[in-house]
Design a protein around this motif. Structure first.
Motif, PDB file in Angstrom:
ATOM      1  N   ARG A   6       6.723  -9.894  -7.754  1.00 30.63           N
ATOM      2  CA  ARG A   6       6.344 -10.921  -6.865  1.00 30.63           C
ATOM      3  C   ARG A   6       4.922 -11.327  -6.628  1.00 30.63           C
ATOM      4  N   THR A   7       4.111 -10.488  -7.451  1.00 27.91           N
ATOM      5  CA  THR A   7       2.722 -10.609  -7.324  1.00 27.91           C
ATOM      6  C   THR A   7       2.063 -10.055  -8.332  1.00 27.91           C
ATOM      7  N   THR A   8       0.745 -10.734  -8.750  1.00 31.05           N
ATOM      8  CA  THR A   8      -0.043 -10.234  -9.623  1.00 31.05           C
ATOM      9  C   THR A   8      -1.287  -9.320  -9.213  1.00 31.05           C
ATOM     10  N   ASP A   9      -1.396  -9.115  -7.836  1.00 29.67           N
ATOM     11  CA  ASP A   9      -2.640  -8.468  -7.144  1.00 29.67           C
ATOM     12  C   ASP A   9      -2.416  -6.952  -7.608  1.00 29.67           C
ATOM     13  N   GLU A  10      -3.520  -6.728  -8.264  1.00 29.23           N
ATOM     14  CA  GLU A  10      -3.551  -5.166  -8.707  1.00 29.23           C
ATOM     15  C   GLU A  10      -3.629  -4.189  -7.857  1.00 29.23           C
ATOM     16  N   GLU A  11      -4.320  -4.354  -6.375  1.00 32.35           N
ATOM     17  CA  GLU A  11      -4.307  -3.510  -5.346  1.00 32.35           C
ATOM     18  C   GLU A  11      -2.875  -3.150  -4.842  1.00 32.35           C
ATOM     19  N   VAL A  12      -2.355  -4.452  -4.641  1.00 32.21           N
ATOM     20  CA  VAL A  12      -0.809  -4.171  -3.904  1.00 32.21           C
ATOM     21  C   VAL A  12       0.322  -3.458  -5.219  1.00 32.21           C
ATOM     22  N   ARG A  13       0.165  -3.954  -6.318  1.00 32.61           N
ATOM     23  CA  ARG A  13       0.897  -3.594  -7.390  1.00 32.61           C
ATOM     24  C   ARG A  13       0.551  -2.009  -7.717  1.00 32.61           C
ATOM     25  N   ARG A  14      -0.606  -1.512  -7.582  1.00 28.16           N
ATOM     26  CA  ARG A  14      -1.184  -0.148  -7.746  1.00 28.16           C
ATOM     27  C   ARG A  14      -0.536   0.740  -6.294  1.00 28.16           C
ATOM     28  N   LEU A  15      -0.574  -0.042  -5.113  1.00 29.42           N
ATOM     29  CA  LEU A  15       0.212   0.762  -3.958  1.00 29.42           C
ATOM     30  C   LEU A  15       1.624   1.023  -4.349  1.00 29.42           C
ATOM     31  N   ALA A  16       2.165  -0.224  -4.724  1.00 28.31           N
ATOM     32  CA  ALA A  16       3.387  -0.227  -4.891  1.00 28.31           C
ATOM     33  C   ALA A  16       3.981   0.902  -5.934  1.00 28.31           C
ATOM     34  N   TYR A  17       3.385   0.795  -7.002  1.00 27.08           N
ATOM     35  CA  TYR A  17       3.413   2.071  -7.894  1.00 27.08           C
ATOM     36  C   TYR A  17       3.473   3.361  -7.648  1.00 27.08           C
ATOM     37  N   ASP A  18       2.562   3.721  -6.733  1.00 24.38           N
ATOM     38  CA  ASP A  18       2.016   5.010  -6.153  1.00 24.38           C
ATOM     39  C   ASP A  18       3.482   5.387  -5.204  1.00 24.38           C
ATOM     40  N   ILE A  19       3.726   4.553  -4.261  1.00 20.14           N
ATOM     41  CA  ILE A  19       4.968   4.884  -3.444  1.00 20.14           C
ATOM     42  C   ILE A  19       6.215   5.006  -4.146  1.00 20.14           C
ATOM     43  N   ALA A  20       6.475   3.957  -5.137  1.00 18.28           N
ATOM     44  CA  ALA A  20       7.966   4.191  -5.796  1.00 18.28           C
ATOM     45  C   ALA A  20       7.859   5.349  -6.637  1.00 18.28           C
ATOM     46  N   ASN A  21       6.629   6.109  -7.095  1.00 18.65           N
ATOM     47  CA  ASN A  21       6.644   6.926  -8.208  1.00 18.65           C
ATOM     48  C   ASN A  21       6.781   8.391  -7.112  1.00 18.65           C
ATOM     49  N   THR A  22       6.096   8.515  -6.088  1.00 19.85           N
ATOM     50  CA  THR A  22       6.139   9.640  -5.345  1.00 19.85           C
ATOM     51  C   THR A  22       7.361   9.685  -4.403  1.00 19.85           C
ATOM     52  N   GLN A  23       7.955   8.700  -4.207  1.00 24.09           N
ATOM     53  CA  GLN A  23       8.995   8.752  -3.227  1.00 24.09           C
ATOM     54  C   GLN A  23      10.480   9.023  -4.090  1.00 24.09           C
ATOM     55  N   ALA A  24      10.445   8.224  -5.297  1.00 24.44           N
ATOM     56  CA  ALA A  24      11.375   8.487  -6.204  1.00 24.44           C
ATOM     57  C   ALA A  24      11.569  10.210  -6.476  1.00 24.44           C
ATOM     58  N   ASN A  25      10.237  10.708  -6.886  1.00 25.89           N
ATOM     59  CA  ASN A  25      10.138  12.106  -7.170  1.00 25.89           C
ATOM     60  C   ASN A  25      10.668  13.072  -5.886  1.00 25.89           C
ATOM     61  N   GLN A  26      10.143  12.668  -4.973  1.00 24.88           N
ATOM     62  CA  GLN A  26      10.531  13.550  -3.503  1.00 24.88           C
ATOM     63  C   GLN A  26      11.997  13.242  -3.433  1.00 24.88           C
ATOM     64  N   ARG A  27      12.618  12.072  -3.592  1.00 27.02           N
ATOM     65  CA  ARG A  27      13.782  11.722  -3.415  1.00 27.02           C
ATOM     66  C   ARG A  27      14.873  12.846  -4.317  1.00 27.02           C
ATOM     67  N   GLY A  28      14.382  12.896  -5.668  1.00 23.98           N
ATOM     68  CA  GLY A  28      14.887  13.580  -6.523  1.00 23.98           C
ATOM     69  C   GLY A  28      15.074  15.238  -6.047  1.00 23.98           C
ATOM     70  N   MET A  29      13.771  15.556  -5.482  1.00 25.46           N
ATOM     71  CA  MET A  29      13.728  17.080  -5.119  1.00 25.46           C
ATOM     72  C   MET A  29      14.774  17.239  -4.146  1.00 25.46           C
ATOM     73  N   MET A  30      14.876  16.301  -3.065  1.00 25.17           N
ATOM     74  CA  MET A  30      16.095  16.448  -1.769  1.00 25.17           C
ATOM     75  C   MET A  30      17.244  16.447  -2.143  1.00 25.17           C
TER      76      MET A  30
END
Length: 203
Positions: free
Chosen positions: A59-83
Motif C-alpha cells: 500500500r506504500t512505496t516509502d522505503e523506510e516503512v517498507r523496510r520496517l514492515a519487512y523486518d517485522i514480518a521476517n522476525t515475527q514469522a521466524n519466531q512464530r515458527g520456533m514457538m
C-alpha cells in the motif's frame, strides 16, 4: 581392597549425582503452563503482525516503512515458527479449546473482555482496522500501519514480559526477553516515523 571399596563408593556417588540431575531436569511443559500458553498466544499475535506488514508493503512505496514492515514480518514469522515447533516437540496442541487468551498470565487477558471485532488479545487490530489498512494508500496507509503496529507491539511487550516472569523453559524466556528489547526499540522508531508524517501513536 581399599581401592576397590573407594571405586565402588565413587561409582555409587556418581549414580546418585546423575539421578539427582535427572530429577532436577525440567520436565516437558504442561498444556496449561505459561510456556505453552505463551507459545500459543504469541504465535497468534505474531501472525497478525506479519499480516499487517504484508498489507502495508503493497500500500506504500516509502522505503523506510517498507523496510520496517519487512523486518517485522521476517522476525515475527521466524519466531512464530520456533514457538509452534516447541509445541510440536512438547506434543501439545497449538490451540487449547475452552481457554481464554492470556489466561496463563493470571490476569484474564490484562483486562481484555474477550474477542472484540476479531481482536483476540490486547494490542491486536480489529477486523475493521485491518479493512481500513487494506483500503488505505500512501501516507495514510503508513500512518495507520505505524499506529496499529505500535499498539500491537505494546500488547506484545506486555505478554512477553509475562513469559520472562512465568515461563520455566530458559530458551523461551530468552526469546521473550529478546522480543521485549526489539519491540520497545521499534516502538521508539515508529514514534519517530509517525512524527515525520505529522502524526503520533494513538495511545
Amino acid at each position: 581392597m581399599t581401592a576397590v571399596v573407594l571405586a565402588l563408593l565413587f561409582a555409587g556417588g556418581a549414580v546418585t549425582v546423575a539421578s539427582a540431575q535427572r530429577e532436577e531436569a525440567p520436565s516437558t511443559p504442561a498444556s496449561h503452563s505459561a510456556d505453552a500458553g505463551f507459545a500459543r498466544d504469541m504465535s497468534v499475535h505474531h501472525q497478525q503482525a506479519v499480516e499487517m506488514s504484508f498489507i502495508v508493503r503493497d500500500r506504500t512505496t516509502d522505503e523506510e516503512v517498507r523496510r520496517l514492515a519487512y523486518d517485522i514480518a521476517n522476525t515475527q514469522a521466524n519466531q512464530r515458527g520456533m514457538m509452534l515447533g516447541w509445541l510440536d516437540m512438547w506434543a501439545l496442541p497449538k490451540v487449547e479449546s475452552g481457554t481464554e487468551p492470556m489466561a496463563w498470565m493470571d490476569m484474564g487477558g490484562h483486562g481484555h473482555a474477550g474477542p472484540s471485532d476479531g481482536a483476540l488479545m490486547p494490542g491486536m487490530a480489529t477486523r475493521t482496522e485491518l479493512d481500513r489498512l487494506r483500503k488505505a494508500d500512501g501516507k495514510a496507509a503508513e500512518i495507520l500501519y505505524l499506529q496499529l503496529m505500535t499498539d500491537h507491539h505494546v500488547g506484545g511487550v506486555h505478554m512477553a514480559r509475562g513469559c520472562v516472569e512465568k515461563c520455566s523453559v530458559e530458551v523461551e524466556r530468552n526469546l521473550a526477553q529478546g522480543m521485549v528489547d526489539a519491540q520497545e526499540s521499534e516502538i521508539s522508531l515508529m514514534a519517530h516515523l509517525l512524527a515525520k508524517r505529522g502524526a503520533k501513536p494513538r495511545a
